[in-house]
Design a protein around this motif. Sequence first.
Motif, short mmCIF file in Angstrom:
data_model
loop_
_atom_site.label_atom_id
_atom_site.label_comp_id
_atom_site.label_asym_id
_atom_site.label_seq_id
_atom_site.Cartn_x
_atom_site.Cartn_y
_atom_site.Cartn_z
N MET A 1 0.82 -1.20 0.00
CA MET A 1 0.00 0.00 0.00
C MET A 1 0.86 1.26 0.00
SD MET A 1 -3.03 1.02 2.69
CE MET A 1 -3.80 -0.57 2.37
N SER A 2 1.97 1.23 0.74
CA SER A 2 2.83 2.41 0.83
C SER A 2 3.48 2.74 -0.51
CB SER A 2 3.91 2.19 1.88
OG SER A 2 4.86 1.23 1.46
N LYS A 3 3.62 1.72 -1.38
CA LYS A 3 4.24 1.95 -2.69
C LYS A 3 3.27 2.52 -3.70
CE LYS A 3 7.53 -1.83 -1.99
NZ LYS A 3 7.96 -3.18 -2.42
N THR A 4 1.97 2.45 -3.42
CA THR A 4 0.96 2.91 -4.36
C THR A 4 0.48 4.33 -4.08
OG1 THR A 4 -0.85 2.02 -3.04
CG2 THR A 4 0.16 0.56 -4.68
N ILE A 5 0.90 4.91 -2.94
CA ILE A 5 0.43 6.24 -2.58
C ILE A 5 1.51 7.27 -2.81
CG2 ILE A 5 -1.20 5.35 -0.87
CD1 ILE A 5 0.79 5.96 1.29
N ASP A 6 1.11 8.53 -2.90
CA ASP A 6 2.05 9.64 -3.04
C ASP A 6 2.89 9.72 -1.77
OD1 ASP A 6 3.38 11.90 -3.85
OD2 ASP A 6 1.80 13.27 -3.19
N HIS A 7 4.20 9.45 -1.93
CA HIS A 7 5.03 9.30 -0.74
C HIS A 7 5.66 10.62 -0.33
CE1 HIS A 7 6.75 6.63 2.18
NE2 HIS A 7 7.94 7.16 2.00
N ASN A 8 4.87 11.43 0.36
CA ASN A 8 5.37 12.64 0.98
C ASN A 8 4.99 12.56 2.44
OD1 ASN A 8 6.09 15.15 1.89
ND2 ASN A 8 5.12 16.28 0.22
N PRO A 9 5.84 11.91 3.26
CA PRO A 9 5.43 11.59 4.63
C PRO A 9 5.15 12.82 5.48
CG PRO A 9 7.77 11.19 4.30
CD PRO A 9 7.18 11.43 2.95
N PHE A 10 5.85 13.95 5.24
CA PHE A 10 5.62 15.13 6.07
C PHE A 10 4.27 15.77 5.75
CE2 PHE A 10 10.21 14.73 6.45
CZ PHE A 10 10.40 14.98 7.80
N ALA A 11 3.83 15.69 4.50
CA ALA A 11 2.50 16.18 4.17
C ALA A 11 1.44 15.21 4.69
CB ALA A 11 2.36 16.36 2.66
N LYS A 12 1.73 13.93 4.59
CA LYS A 12 0.75 12.92 4.98
C LYS A 12 0.49 12.91 6.48
CE LYS A 12 0.39 9.39 2.50
NZ LYS A 12 -1.04 9.55 2.15
N ILE A 13 1.54 13.14 7.28
CA ILE A 13 1.36 13.06 8.73
C ILE A 13 0.51 14.20 9.27
CG2 ILE A 13 3.37 14.42 9.47
CD1 ILE A 13 3.90 12.24 11.57
N THR A 14 0.32 15.24 8.47
CA THR A 14 -0.54 16.35 8.89
C THR A 14 -2.01 16.10 8.57
OG1 THR A 14 -0.21 17.52 6.78
CG2 THR A 14 1.33 18.02 8.57
N GLN A 15 -2.30 15.00 7.86
CA GLN A 15 -3.69 14.68 7.55
C GLN A 15 -4.44 14.30 8.83
OE1 GLN A 15 -3.72 11.63 4.55
NE2 GLN A 15 -2.63 12.89 3.04
#
Length: 280
Positions: free
Chosen positions: A59-73
């Motif tokens: 799943m992690s390989k199929t999503i837009d991998h910008n962890p700093f943007a994602k952790i703010t969701q």
Amino acid sequence: MAAVPASILTLGAFFLPETPNSLIQRGNNHQKAKLMLQRIRGTDDVQAELDDLVKASEMSKTIDHNPFAKITQRKYRPQLVMAIAIPFFQQVTGINVIAFYAPIVFRTIGLGESASLMSSVVTGLVGSGSTFISMLIVDKLGRRALLMAGGIQMLISQIMVGAILGAQLGDHGGVSKGYAIVVLILISVYVAGFGWSWGPLGWLIPSEIFLLEIRSAGQSINVAVNFLFTFIVAQTFLTMLCHFKSGIFFLFGGWVAVMTGFVYLFLPETKGIPIEQMER
């Protein structure tokens, strides 16, 4: 002297095994990951957890991998709060005051120079010993229980130290030898409370709560906040000591009370829960 622990860490790294997550994510080596899981869990029945790891990796390989943007969701808001709150609370316990300025603190209460240095060695040994105790009991008692019990232990000892110094030390001079020994014992109790709770668990819990897609960002934030408040506390302590005197222990004790309440109200138990199930 500083090179000694650094050398031990470097040598230890050669014997550190890869995690199952890393084996799956980097090499897709499911069999080796399964063997490592069996070794970690102490059982052969790990297929369900292995399937969760493989699914999370895919799943992690199929999503837009910008962890700093994602952790703010919004869905990752609890992990972001913990990434900031846990290292912040860990530092405002005042533990690094003891680590950095223990000889000055002990000289302030009237101990001689040699006695102050020896007292620092004693508290260091107490901290190291209590950390090993935490390693033995953390998976039996759970993270929350240790954090709250350690917080109560630190709170009581800090209040008692502040009260003794406030009553005996005043604005000038020292305390009697008897009271100085009592203060040393109470500070050792405080260090022990930190050593088997917030000391190691302040690093363990963040490593258990970040899902694969936000792990790099979460751990980066955790370390950055920890170092930031280590610097702030270290740079401001002597000024605070001059202004607050014995009240400095009540200040840190107040933060310990706040963080113990925070754990009770908001931190879920992470013992035995795979990382991939944290968002459930």
